[in-house]
Design a protein around this motif. Structure first.
Motif, PDB file in Angstrom:
ATOM      1  N   ARG A  11      37.126  30.461  36.678  1.00  8.10           N
ATOM      2  CA  ARG A  11      37.618  31.826  36.916  1.00  8.10           C
ATOM      3  C   ARG A  11      38.391  32.358  35.715  1.00  8.10           C
ATOM      4  O   ARG A  11      38.227  33.516  35.329  1.00  8.10           O
ATOM      5  N   ARG A  15      37.161  35.273  33.570  1.00  4.38           N
ATOM      6  CA  ARG A  15      38.075  36.354  33.967  1.00  4.38           C
ATOM      7  C   ARG A  15      37.601  37.047  35.241  1.00  4.38           C
ATOM      8  O   ARG A  15      37.457  38.278  35.308  1.00  4.38           O
ATOM      9  N   ASP A  17      37.748  36.659  39.857  1.00  5.71           N
ATOM     10  CA  ASP A  17      38.503  36.064  40.958  1.00  5.71           C
ATOM     11  C   ASP A  17      37.586  35.169  41.791  1.00  5.71           C
ATOM     12  O   ASP A  17      36.390  35.067  41.528  1.00  5.71           O
ATOM     13  N   SER A  18      38.157  34.511  42.789  1.00  5.22           N
ATOM     14  CA  SER A  18      37.395  33.525  43.563  1.00  5.22           C
ATOM     15  C   SER A  18      36.244  34.145  44.344  1.00  5.22           C
ATOM     16  O   SER A  18      35.184  33.530  44.484  1.00  5.22           O
TER      17      SER A  18
END
Length: 66
Positions: A11, A15, A17-18
């Protein structure tokens, strides 16, 4: 020896998110080359991520440029 990244490292490297990681890894066309393993979370080889980024037309972030 290949460099293996875990979920948080993937991540940070991309760059994202999950939720984006999950979505990109499970999409039908050219999925992110990451695997979710039982008890270990996400794993990916950095070289595979770089190849995937090249196919997407995105420059990879290196330690010198980030």
């Amino acid at each position: 020896m290949p460099i293996i990244l875990n979920g948080p490292e993937i991540r940070a490297y991309l760059r994202i998110d999950s939720s984006q990681l999950s979505r990109l890894a499970t999409r039908a066309e050219d999925p992110l080359p990451a695997r979710k393993t039982a008890g270990m979370g996400w794993r990916a080889r950095r070289a595979d991520l770089d190849d995937w980024l090249d196919r997407q037309g995105v420059a990879a972030c290196s330690a010198k440029t980030c």
